[in-house]
Design an enzyme around this catalytic site. Structure first.
Site, PDB file in Angstrom:
ATOM      1  N   HIS A 137      -8.052  10.479  -6.449  1.00 36.27           N
ATOM      2  CA  HIS A 137      -9.104   9.282  -6.367  1.00 36.27           C
ATOM      3  C   HIS A 137      -9.274   8.681  -5.213  1.00 36.27           C
ATOM      4  O   HIS A 137     -10.149   8.064  -4.968  1.00 36.27           O
ATOM      5  CB  HIS A 137      -8.184   8.369  -7.766  1.00 36.27           C
ATOM      6  CG  HIS A 137      -9.379   7.295  -8.185  1.00 36.27           C
ATOM      7  ND1 HIS A 137     -10.394   7.670  -8.567  1.00 36.27           N
ATOM      8  CD2 HIS A 137      -9.397   6.119  -8.031  1.00 36.27           C
ATOM      9  CE1 HIS A 137     -10.979   6.365  -8.759  1.00 36.27           C
ATOM     10  NE2 HIS A 137     -10.445   5.323  -8.401  1.00 36.27           N
ATOM     11  N   TRP A 138      -8.091   8.765  -4.409  1.00 32.53           N
ATOM     12  CA  TRP A 138      -8.248   8.073  -2.887  1.00 32.53           C
ATOM     13  C   TRP A 138      -8.790   9.031  -1.695  1.00 32.53           C
ATOM     14  O   TRP A 138      -8.212   9.378  -1.110  1.00 32.53           O
ATOM     15  CB  TRP A 138      -6.906   7.473  -2.711  1.00 32.53           C
ATOM     16  CG  TRP A 138      -6.455   6.443  -3.313  1.00 32.53           C
ATOM     17  CD1 TRP A 138      -7.143   5.476  -4.072  1.00 32.53           C
ATOM     18  CD2 TRP A 138      -5.026   6.003  -3.620  1.00 32.53           C
ATOM     19  NE1 TRP A 138      -6.170   4.541  -4.729  1.00 32.53           N
ATOM     20  CE2 TRP A 138      -4.863   4.717  -4.672  1.00 32.53           C
ATOM     21  CE3 TRP A 138      -3.861   6.637  -3.257  1.00 32.53           C
ATOM     22  CZ2 TRP A 138      -3.793   4.292  -4.801  1.00 32.53           C
ATOM     23  CZ3 TRP A 138      -2.648   5.964  -3.787  1.00 32.53           C
ATOM     24  CH2 TRP A 138      -2.562   4.780  -4.476  1.00 32.53           C
ATOM     25  N   GLY A 158      -6.036  -2.009  -9.629  1.00 31.95           N
ATOM     26  CA  GLY A 158      -4.985  -0.986  -9.475  1.00 31.95           C
ATOM     27  C   GLY A 158      -3.803  -2.237  -9.451  1.00 31.95           C
ATOM     28  O   GLY A 158      -3.922  -2.966  -8.535  1.00 31.95           O
ATOM     29  N   ARG A 175       3.221  -1.786  -3.315  1.00 37.03           N
ATOM     30  CA  ARG A 175       2.515  -1.853  -4.378  1.00 37.03           C
ATOM     31  C   ARG A 175       3.198  -2.777  -5.407  1.00 37.03           C
ATOM     32  O   ARG A 175       2.609  -3.783  -6.177  1.00 37.03           O
ATOM     33  CB  ARG A 175       2.024  -0.636  -4.978  1.00 37.03           C
ATOM     34  CG  ARG A 175       1.138   0.189  -4.024  1.00 37.03           C
ATOM     35  CD  ARG A 175      -0.359  -0.764  -4.095  1.00 37.03           C
ATOM     36  NE  ARG A 175      -1.499  -0.115  -3.515  1.00 37.03           N
ATOM     37  CZ  ARG A 175      -2.447   0.556  -3.999  1.00 37.03           C
ATOM     38  NH1 ARG A 175      -2.464   0.309  -5.323  1.00 37.03           N
ATOM     39  NH2 ARG A 175      -3.549   1.199  -3.388  1.00 37.03           N
TER      40      ARG A 175
END
Length: 298
Positions: free
Chosen positions: A274-275, A48, A190
């Protein structure tokens, strides 16, 4: 790392720079973070925009390093270790073997987040005597009821094709249950790494729409069974952890591995995307530590 420090001292010591290490291999430098002593625990990050092993597991190192020699490997192609040619999934699996051989480690426990779970599982299948226990975090298996790819993967492909801040933020929101976790600090760190040219080029080899379609087509033509169809051969004791509200890898993907891995446990975490290791940090750490430290039956 010096032993016998207080928990507060440990938290202060485990900074990015104090834990960063380098291993020179015949295919470039692999960078990693190391903390703690004891049984080696290899921690493998996901994929990602802007991902690194440090960002995936920095919040968990203090707890796990009380029990294990934690080794957070930075995969090639994500802007930290030296880049490698080829599909990032393949180069990651190769990097695991080079890394363990370079450190002289024969057997380890493995925690893998998403892509890291696939890589750890692949390595354990190919090297059954080298992985004692395996923990995966989402992303393992195949869609059973839900359409695939999932929402988060589609947003990831959209960002990879046209990397804008807006698309990055949309993808980040798909990763979590609680939108408050998507802070400006998270977006900024990010964004900076995800748009670095070499890192973006590697991402396009994996998540560009053409590359993604080509990989799926090649898998359909291949005579080799997909990973999910080989899980019955996994010898490592395995713990599958999953966020109940995962929009990247829907929880029904856990059905096939839960049913076919010989020695497996499945733990679902509520109010979690998801994390899992970040969003349900304390509960996840307790669950995983109980699994990794449990004594084998005589």
């Amino acid at each position: 790392m010096t032993t016998g420090t207080s928990k507060a001292g440990m938290m202060m010591e485990l900074s990015h720079d104090s834990t960063l290490r380098e291993l020179t291999t015949d295919q470039g430098v692999l960078r990693y973070h190391e903390a703690g002593d004891g049984q080696p625990l290899l921690m493998l990050h996901g994929s990602g925009p802007g991902v690194t092993g440090w960002r995936n597991f920095r919040g968990n190192l203090a707890r796990f390093s009380e029990h294990f020699r934690c080794l957070v490997l930075e995969f090639p192609g994500f802007g930290v270790s030296d880049p490698a040619d080829g599909h990032p999934m393949a180069t990651a699996t190769d990097a695991v073997g080079r890394f363990l051989d370079g450190l002289g480690l024969h057997q380890v426990d493995v925690i893998g987040n998403s892509m890291g779970g696939f890589v750890g599982t692949r390595f354990a299948l190919d090297n059954p005597d080298r992985v004692r226990r395996l923990v995966t975090i989402g992303g393992m298996g195949r869609n059973f009821y839900s359409p695939g790819p999932g929402e988060g993967i589609n947003l990831l492909m959209e960002f990879t094709e046209n990397p804008t801040r807006e698309r990055l933020v949309q993808w980040l929101y798909s990763m979590v249950y609680d939108p408050a976790m998507v802070t400006e600090e998270l977006i900024e760190e990010r964004w900076a790494q995800a748009t670095e040219p070499d890192t973006l080029a590697a991402a396009r080899r994996m998540y560009g729409k053409a590359a993604f379609a080509a990989t799926a087509a090649a898998a359909a033509r291949s005579e080799e069974a997909p990973l999910w169809a080989m899980l019955h051969g996994l010898r490592a004791k395995t713990l599958i952890t999953w966020g109940r509200d995962d929009r990247v890898s829907p929880v029904d993907m856990s059905i096939v591995p839960m049913r076919t891995i010989p020695d497996v446990e499945l733990h679902l975490f509520p109010n979690c995307g998801h994390w899992v290791m970040i969003e349900q940090k304390a509960a996840w750490e307790s669950t995983v530590l109980a699994f990794l430290t449990r004594k084998d039956a005589a």
